[in-house]
Design a protein around this motif. Structure first.
Motif, PDB file in Angstrom:
ATOM      1  N   GLU A  43       0.831  -1.205   0.000  1.00  0.00           N
ATOM      2  CA  GLU A  43       0.000   0.000   0.000  1.00  0.00           C
ATOM      3  C   GLU A  43       0.865   1.255   0.000  1.00  0.00           C
ATOM      4  N   MET A  44       2.000   1.207   0.697  1.00  0.00           N
ATOM      5  CA  MET A  44       2.928   2.328   0.666  1.00  0.00           C
ATOM      6  C   MET A  44       3.464   2.547  -0.741  1.00  0.00           C
ATOM      7  N   ILE A  45       3.770   1.450  -1.448  1.00  0.00           N
ATOM      8  CA  ILE A  45       4.260   1.574  -2.821  1.00  0.00           C
ATOM      9  C   ILE A  45       3.187   2.166  -3.723  1.00  0.00           C
ATOM     10  N   PHE A  46       1.935   1.748  -3.546  1.00  0.00           N
ATOM     11  CA  PHE A  46       0.841   2.355  -4.307  1.00  0.00           C
ATOM     12  C   PHE A  46       0.838   3.871  -4.118  1.00  0.00           C
ATOM     13  N   ARG A  47       0.942   4.306  -2.876  1.00  0.00           N
ATOM     14  CA  ARG A  47       0.885   5.745  -2.608  1.00  0.00           C
ATOM     15  C   ARG A  47       2.067   6.474  -3.256  1.00  0.00           C
ATOM     16  N   ALA A  48       3.253   5.891  -3.150  1.00  0.00           N
ATOM     17  CA  ALA A  48       4.435   6.519  -3.766  1.00  0.00           C
ATOM     18  C   ALA A  48       4.291   6.580  -5.285  1.00  0.00           C
ATOM     19  N   VAL A  49       3.769   5.514  -5.875  1.00  0.00           N
ATOM     20  CA  VAL A  49       3.566   5.479  -7.328  1.00  0.00           C
ATOM     21  C   VAL A  49       2.582   6.561  -7.751  1.00  0.00           C
ATOM     22  N   VAL A  50       1.462   6.666  -7.054  1.00  0.00           N
ATOM     23  CA  VAL A  50       0.462   7.673  -7.427  1.00  0.00           C
ATOM     24  C   VAL A  50       0.998   9.082  -7.163  1.00  0.00           C
ATOM     25  N   ASN A  51       1.744   9.256  -6.080  1.00  0.00           N
ATOM     26  CA  ASN A  51       2.378  10.560  -5.828  1.00  0.00           C
ATOM     27  C   ASN A  51       3.226  10.986  -7.024  1.00  0.00           C
TER      28      ASN A  51
ATOM     29  N   HIS B  40       3.201   9.776 -10.095  1.00  0.00           N
ATOM     30  CA  HIS B  40       2.334   9.879 -11.277  1.00  0.00           C
ATOM     31  C   HIS B  40       1.670  11.250 -11.348  1.00  0.00           C
ATOM     32  N   LEU B  41       1.115  11.711 -10.241  1.00  0.00           N
ATOM     33  CA  LEU B  41       0.433  13.006 -10.233  1.00  0.00           C
ATOM     34  C   LEU B  41       1.415  14.161 -10.369  1.00  0.00           C
ATOM     35  N   GLU B  42       2.626  13.993  -9.839  1.00  0.00           N
ATOM     36  CA  GLU B  42       3.640  15.045  -9.926  1.00  0.00           C
ATOM     37  C   GLU B  42       4.222  15.162 -11.327  1.00  0.00           C
ATOM     38  N   THR B  43       4.463  14.059 -11.980  1.00  0.00           N
ATOM     39  CA  THR B  43       5.185  14.072 -13.260  1.00  0.00           C
ATOM     40  C   THR B  43       4.284  13.899 -14.479  1.00  0.00           C
ATOM     41  N   GLY B  44       3.107  13.297 -14.294  1.00  0.00           N
ATOM     42  CA  GLY B  44       2.263  12.967 -15.433  1.00  0.00           C
ATOM     43  C   GLY B  44       2.591  11.633 -16.071  1.00  0.00           C
ATOM     44  N   ALA B  45       3.572  10.893 -15.531  1.00  0.00           N
ATOM     45  CA  ALA B  45       3.945   9.597 -16.101  1.00  0.00           C
ATOM     46  C   ALA B  45       2.828   8.583 -15.913  1.00  0.00           C
ATOM     47  N   PRO B  46       2.582   7.738 -16.912  1.00  0.00           N
ATOM     48  CA  PRO B  46       1.548   6.702 -16.774  1.00  0.00           C
ATOM     49  C   PRO B  46       1.976   5.606 -15.806  1.00  0.00           C
ATOM     50  N   ILE B  47       1.012   4.783 -15.407  1.00  0.00           N
ATOM     51  CA  ILE B  47       1.234   3.693 -14.459  1.00  0.00           C
ATOM     52  C   ILE B  47       0.886   2.369 -15.123  1.00  0.00           C
TER      53      ILE B  47
ATOM     54  N   GLN C 223      -6.446  -9.807  -7.765  1.00  0.00           N
ATOM     55  CA  GLN C 223      -6.354  -8.500  -7.116  1.00  0.00           C
ATOM     56  C   GLN C 223      -6.428  -7.346  -8.124  1.00  0.00           C
ATOM     57  N   ALA C 224      -6.802  -7.621  -9.361  1.00  0.00           N
ATOM     58  CA  ALA C 224      -6.902  -6.539 -10.352  1.00  0.00           C
ATOM     59  C   ALA C 224      -8.001  -5.558  -9.973  1.00  0.00           C
ATOM     60  N   LEU C 225      -9.145  -6.062  -9.558  1.00  0.00           N
ATOM     61  CA  LEU C 225     -10.236  -5.168  -9.182  1.00  0.00           C
ATOM     62  C   LEU C 225      -9.846  -4.337  -7.962  1.00  0.00           C
ATOM     63  N   GLU C 226      -9.153  -4.964  -7.019  1.00  0.00           N
ATOM     64  CA  GLU C 226      -8.696  -4.245  -5.841  1.00  0.00           C
ATOM     65  C   GLU C 226      -7.655  -3.185  -6.213  1.00  0.00           C
ATOM     66  N   GLN C 227      -6.778  -3.506  -7.165  1.00  0.00           N
ATOM     67  CA  GLN C 227      -5.828  -2.503  -7.651  1.00  0.00           C
ATOM     68  C   GLN C 227      -6.571  -1.307  -8.232  1.00  0.00           C
ATOM     69  N   ALA C 228      -7.531  -1.591  -9.113  1.00  0.00           N
ATOM     70  CA  ALA C 228      -8.264  -0.516  -9.788  1.00  0.00           C
ATOM     71  C   ALA C 228      -8.964   0.391  -8.773  1.00  0.00           C
ATOM     72  N   LYS C 229      -9.593  -0.214  -7.780  1.00  0.00           N
ATOM     73  CA  LYS C 229     -10.316   0.574  -6.775  1.00  0.00           C
ATOM     74  C   LYS C 229      -9.372   1.408  -5.921  1.00  0.00           C
ATOM     75  N   LEU C 230      -8.187   0.871  -5.611  1.00  0.00           N
ATOM     76  CA  LEU C 230      -7.232   1.638  -4.824  1.00  0.00           C
ATOM     77  C   LEU C 230      -6.690   2.817  -5.630  1.00  0.00           C
ATOM     78  N   PHE C 231      -6.416   2.605  -6.905  1.00  0.00           N
ATOM     79  CA  PHE C 231      -5.978   3.725  -7.745  1.00  0.00           C
ATOM     80  C   PHE C 231      -7.048   4.803  -7.809  1.00  0.00           C
ATOM     81  N   GLU C 232      -8.301   4.389  -7.912  1.00  0.00           N
ATOM     82  CA  GLU C 232      -9.399   5.357  -7.924  1.00  0.00           C
ATOM     83  C   GLU C 232      -9.436   6.129  -6.608  1.00  0.00           C
ATOM     84  N   LYS C 233      -9.294   5.433  -5.495  1.00  0.00           N
ATOM     85  CA  LYS C 233      -9.316   6.058  -4.175  1.00  0.00           C
ATOM     86  C   LYS C 233      -8.183   7.055  -4.007  1.00  0.00           C
ATOM     87  N   LEU C 234      -7.000   6.716  -4.554  1.00  0.00           N
ATOM     88  CA  LEU C 234      -5.827   7.570  -4.401  1.00  0.00           C
ATOM     89  C   LEU C 234      -5.802   8.738  -5.387  1.00  0.00           C
ATOM     90  N   GLY C 235      -6.753   8.780  -6.291  1.00  0.00           N
ATOM     91  CA  GLY C 235      -6.867   9.915  -7.193  1.00  0.00           C
ATOM     92  C   GLY C 235      -6.020   9.844  -8.443  1.00  0.00           C
TER      93      GLY C 235
END
Length: 321
Positions: free
Chosen positions: A162-170, A172-179, A188-200
């Motif tokens: 979960e920490m890695i998810f947050r760092a990745v999204v951080n 991503h939002l800072e640089t515009g790089a895709p994930i 866990q694909a559905l869970e991944q998708a929902k967490l990305f949605e939650k993290l913005g």
């Protein structure tokens, strides 16, 4: 508004130059922790890799998305060399792979979210470490990462993941790089998708790999209904005595989700490479998917799978960096 660009090892290019794109590959896997135990993952012969990519280019291929992130077999100098030799655009990631690619005492387990975020951002904005974080010093060079990868396994996410998810999204939002992500057989694909949605995260620039291995049409629908993209790469992997679930999913889902599916080969094992004496080789999709789509009266979706969808997915979603 500035033109959309994607970031290759040889620099930024307009997405109009992306051309036919394979969305999940393993182009270079250097001697590393995982190859010591699994030599079939070793892909570090520049001549053989270049040969395969030249054949891909001659068949119409123009861009490949490599998916070996930080300190798991990445060799940026070899990636640069094979891109120059072949003419194929290579997008190389930053990010963190599955735990099995790292020893138990690896720095990934002690680094903070902020430090990991800054490492990802530096790979994207400044340049990848020539030593890929294997040395006591960091030497960033001009060649930059063009996406961010993370991976999860069969079980629910750990606090570390979960920490890695947050760092990745951080990053991503800072640089515009895709994930881009790894899923184990779509688990866990559905869970991944929902967490990305939650993290913005910007979901149109997030792709989950190997979801065709989940097989179920309704599950794939549920994942895409969140808004992410999915990547299918098992068309050549199904056993002869079982249905080709990848092709079945394409037939059923492309009409409903034409803008959310991309494809690749995921040839992480050298036995899949013709230049290493294996099969089916990188050109498999170019040779087989058009015929399959034509047999179903779905020829128009080839453009979506290999041109239009990657072009939107792998574009940077802002102009920073």
């Amino acid at each position: 508004m500035e033109d959309k660009f994607f970031r290759t090892v040889l620099g930024d290019k307009s997405t109009d130059e992306m051309g036919l794109t394979y969305s999940h590959e393993h182009i270079v896997i250097e001697n590393s922790y995982v190859t010591v135990k699994h030599s079939e993952f070793l892909l570090n012969d520049v001549d053989k890799i270049s040969e395969e990519l030249i054949n891909f280019y001659n068949a119409g291929g123009r861009t490949v998305v490599d998916t070996m992130p930080a300190n798991s077999g990445r060799n940026i100098l070899k990636s640069v060399e094979v891109s120059r030799r072949s003419g194929v655009n290579i997008i190389v990631p930053t990010g963190i792979h599955l735990e099995i690619y790292y020893p138990d005492n690896h720095w990934r387990y002690t680094i903070s979210e902020d430090e990991l975020t800054r490492l990802f951002i530096a790979d994207i904005n400044e340049g990848i470490d020539e030593f890929d974080y294997t040395a006591s010093t960091v030497k960033r060079i001009a060649h930059k990462a063009g996406l961010i990868k993370l991976a999860t396994g069969d079980e629910p996410f750990t606090k570390h993941q979960e920490m890695i998810f947050r760092a990745v999204v951080n990053a991503h939002l800072e640089t515009g790089a895709p994930i881009l992500t790894h899923t184990n057989f779509g688990r866990q694909a559905l869970e991944q998708a929902k967490l990305f949605e939650k993290l913005g995260a910007r979901l149109e620039h997030v792709v989950l790999s190997h979801v065709d291995r989940a097989k179920e049409i309704d599950y794939n629908k549920a994942v895409m209904d969140v808004g992410v993209r999915v990547e299918y790469d098992s068309a050549f992997r199904w056993k002869k005595e079982e249905p080709n679930h990848t092709l079945q999913l394409l037939e059923k889902l492309l009409p409903e989700y034409p803008d959310q599916i991309v494809m690749g080969m995921d040839m992480a094992k050298n036995v899949y490479w013709k230049s290493y004496g294996g099969s089916p080789g990188m050109n498999y999709l170019i040779k087989t998917i058009p015929d399959f789509l034509k047999s179903k009266g779905m020829e128009e979706y080839f453009q979506k799978l290999f041109f239009d969808n990657p072009k939107r997915l792998y574009a940077f979603s802002n102009t920073i960096g």
